[in-house]
Design a protein around this motif. Structure first.
Motif, mmCIF file in Angstrom:
data_model
loop_
_atom_site.group_PDB
_atom_site.id
_atom_site.type_symbol
_atom_site.label_atom_id
_atom_site.label_comp_id
_atom_site.label_asym_id
_atom_site.label_seq_id
_atom_site.Cartn_x
_atom_site.Cartn_y
_atom_site.Cartn_z
ATOM 1 N N LEU A 179 40.718 84.315 -4.248
ATOM 2 C CA LEU A 179 41.090 82.948 -4.641
ATOM 3 C C LEU A 179 41.068 81.985 -3.463
ATOM 4 C CD1 LEU A 179 43.922 83.543 -7.235
ATOM 5 C CD2 LEU A 179 41.664 82.552 -7.645
ATOM 6 N N SER A 180 41.498 82.440 -2.301
ATOM 7 C CA SER A 180 41.562 81.531 -1.159
ATOM 8 C C SER A 180 40.229 81.378 -0.435
ATOM 9 C CB SER A 180 42.636 81.989 -0.174
ATOM 10 O OG SER A 180 42.280 83.211 0.412
ATOM 11 N N GLU A 181 39.416 82.393 -0.440
ATOM 12 C CA GLU A 181 38.161 82.355 0.317
ATOM 13 C C GLU A 181 36.949 81.977 -0.512
ATOM 14 O OE1 GLU A 181 37.643 82.756 3.622
ATOM 15 O OE2 GLU A 181 39.811 82.868 3.861
ATOM 16 N N ASP A 182 36.936 82.386 -1.794
ATOM 17 C CA ASP A 182 35.715 82.210 -2.597
ATOM 18 C C ASP A 182 36.061 82.438 -4.068
ATOM 19 O OD1 ASP A 182 33.141 82.185 -3.641
ATOM 20 O OD2 ASP A 182 32.443 83.935 -2.527
ATOM 21 N N GLY A 185 32.230 69.179 8.502
ATOM 22 C CA GLY A 185 33.625 69.489 8.206
ATOM 23 C C GLY A 185 33.770 70.937 7.793
ATOM 24 N N ARG A 186 34.393 71.105 6.674
ATOM 25 C CA ARG A 186 34.639 72.463 6.189
ATOM 26 C C ARG A 186 33.322 73.123 5.793
ATOM 27 N NH1 ARG A 186 34.489 73.087 0.639
ATOM 28 N NH2 ARG A 186 34.269 71.163 -0.536
ATOM 29 N N GLY A 187 33.343 74.438 5.815
ATOM 30 C CA GLY A 187 32.169 75.178 5.408
ATOM 31 C C GLY A 187 32.208 75.501 3.928
ATOM 32 N N ALA A 188 31.158 76.125 3.477
ATOM 33 C CA ALA A 188 31.080 76.536 2.076
ATOM 34 C C ALA A 188 30.608 77.976 1.988
ATOM 35 C CB ALA A 188 30.143 75.606 1.308
ATOM 36 N N SER A 189 30.847 78.753 3.043
ATOM 37 C CA SER A 189 30.398 80.149 3.052
ATOM 38 C C SER A 189 31.168 80.967 2.032
ATOM 39 C CB SER A 189 30.586 80.772 4.436
ATOM 40 O OG SER A 189 29.714 80.186 5.356
ATOM 41 N N THR A 190 30.450 81.814 1.350
ATOM 42 C CA THR A 190 31.049 82.715 0.373
ATOM 43 C C THR A 190 31.522 83.990 1.070
ATOM 44 O OG1 THR A 190 28.940 83.790 -0.073
ATOM 45 C CG2 THR A 190 29.496 81.852 -1.433
ATOM 46 N N ILE A 191 32.220 84.819 0.334
ATOM 47 C CA ILE A 191 32.648 86.110 0.867
ATOM 48 C C ILE A 191 31.431 86.914 1.319
ATOM 49 C CG2 ILE A 191 33.544 88.370 0.115
ATOM 50 C CD1 ILE A 191 35.785 86.826 -1.335
ATOM 51 N N ALA A 246 20.658 80.613 8.742
ATOM 52 C CA ALA A 246 19.466 81.072 8.009
ATOM 53 C C ALA A 246 19.486 82.595 7.893
ATOM 54 C CB ALA A 246 18.194 80.599 8.709
ATOM 55 N N LYS A 247 19.800 83.279 8.987
ATOM 56 C CA LYS A 247 19.875 84.742 8.942
ATOM 57 C C LYS A 247 20.993 85.188 8.014
ATOM 58 C CE LYS A 247 19.891 85.238 13.527
ATOM 59 N NZ LYS A 247 19.853 85.854 14.866
ATOM 60 N N GLU A 248 22.118 84.498 8.065
ATOM 61 C CA GLU A 248 23.260 84.806 7.198
ATOM 62 C C GLU A 248 22.868 84.676 5.724
ATOM 63 O OE1 GLU A 248 27.093 82.171 6.320
ATOM 64 O OE2 GLU A 248 27.046 82.916 8.387
ATOM 65 N N ALA A 249 22.116 83.645 5.395
ATOM 66 C CA ALA A 249 21.694 83.431 4.008
ATOM 67 C C ALA A 249 20.777 84.559 3.537
ATOM 68 C CB ALA A 249 20.987 82.078 3.874
ATOM 69 N N VAL A 250 19.838 84.957 4.374
ATOM 70 C CA VAL A 250 18.929 86.053 3.988
ATOM 71 C C VAL A 250 19.715 87.356 3.855
ATOM 72 C CG1 VAL A 250 16.960 87.442 4.753
ATOM 73 C CG2 VAL A 250 16.873 84.946 4.936
ATOM 74 N N GLY A 289 25.935 85.103 -4.359
ATOM 75 C CA GLY A 289 25.953 85.004 -2.908
ATOM 76 C C GLY A 289 26.094 83.597 -2.378
ATOM 77 N N PHE A 290 25.834 82.596 -3.206
ATOM 78 C CA PHE A 290 25.930 81.195 -2.798
ATOM 79 C C PHE A 290 26.672 80.421 -3.873
ATOM 80 C CE2 PHE A 290 22.033 83.042 -1.181
ATOM 81 C CZ PHE A 290 22.138 82.796 0.173
ATOM 82 N N ASP A 291 27.640 79.639 -3.466
ATOM 83 C CA ASP A 291 28.382 78.784 -4.390
ATOM 84 C C ASP A 291 27.838 77.368 -4.209
ATOM 85 O OD1 ASP A 291 30.170 77.266 -5.849
ATOM 86 O OD2 ASP A 291 31.930 78.370 -5.175
ATOM 87 N N PHE A 292 26.841 77.013 -5.015
ATOM 88 C CA PHE A 292 26.149 75.741 -4.834
ATOM 89 C C PHE A 292 27.055 74.536 -5.073
ATOM 90 C CE2 PHE A 292 22.669 78.754 -5.479
ATOM 91 C CZ PHE A 292 21.959 78.511 -4.306
ATOM 92 N N ARG A 293 28.060 74.671 -5.916
ATOM 93 C CA ARG A 293 29.005 73.575 -6.114
ATOM 94 C C ARG A 293 29.785 73.324 -4.826
ATOM 95 N NH1 ARG A 293 33.662 74.366 -10.297
ATOM 96 N NH2 ARG A 293 32.744 76.361 -9.894
ATOM 97 N N GLU A 294 30.251 74.388 -4.171
ATOM 98 C CA GLU A 294 30.979 74.231 -2.910
ATOM 99 C C GLU A 294 30.065 73.707 -1.803
ATOM 100 O OE1 GLU A 294 34.234 74.362 -1.895
ATOM 101 O OE2 GLU A 294 34.511 74.353 -4.061
#
Length: 172
Positions: free
Chosen positions: A90-93, A121-127, A147-151, A101-106
């Motif tokens: 709930l707090s992270e994702d 500002g804040r990030g939008a990285s998922t778990i 980019a590496k993180e996304a792949v 793997g990607f929360d496009f709304r965030e």
């Protein structure tokens, strides 16, 4: 026979050819990046012995002549308090179980906030993205790391169940 006049290309044809070339170059770069990053399927059955983040912290401790941190001691998800796991999700994702793997709304909200404030500002990285960073990449802040993180997030989502991703995340 009259001499052939060179054919002039229309601006639309030139633009389409340029777009196709850019698309092909992007696809080739993505394929090379995919191939250059570690395989993750083994994580379905085995826990990692260490992580990029732990190794980074160990190197920092050595440079500062401090005791090195211990490696992770993995606890199975069924031995982690369900309320703790729920609270972390709930707090992270909050959308963790509903995206790939990607929360496009965030991502959209984070970009809008950055534009409004005229600074990142804040990030939008998922778990999943955070797991990829902690397992394989460390804390470097750069677009190349993102980019590496996304792949790696795509690789993790394709190879592992959501429960396994969560278990790894909670242990890393």
């Amino acid at each position: 026979m009259p001499a052939r006049r060179p054919r002039l290309r229309s601006p639309l044809a030139i633009a389409l050819a340029g777009a196709a070339a850019l698309l092909a170059a992007g696809a080739a770069a993505l394929a090379l990046l995919w191939a250059s990053l570690p395989e993750v399927a083994w994580l379905a059955a085995r826990d990692p012995r260490s992580t990029a983040l732990v190794e980074q912290r160990r190197a920092e401790a050595r440079r500062a002549r401090l005791p090195e941190p211990a490696g992770p001691r993995f606890v199975p998800l069924q031995r982690i308090a369900p309320r703790l796991a729920e609270a972390v999700v709930l707090s992270e994702d909050a959308a963790f179980f509903g995206h790939a793997g990607f929360d496009f709304r965030e991502i959209r909200n984070a970009v809008a906030e950055s534009v409004e404030r005229r600074r990142l500002g804040r990030g939008a990285s998922t778990i999943t993205q955070q797991l990829a960073k902690n397992l394989f990449l460390g804390t470097e802040r750069s677009l190349w790391r993102k980019a590496k993180e996304a792949v790696l997030a795509v690789k993790l989502e394709r190879a592992l169940s959501k429960r396994r991703i969560l278990a790894l995340y909670l242990n890393v």
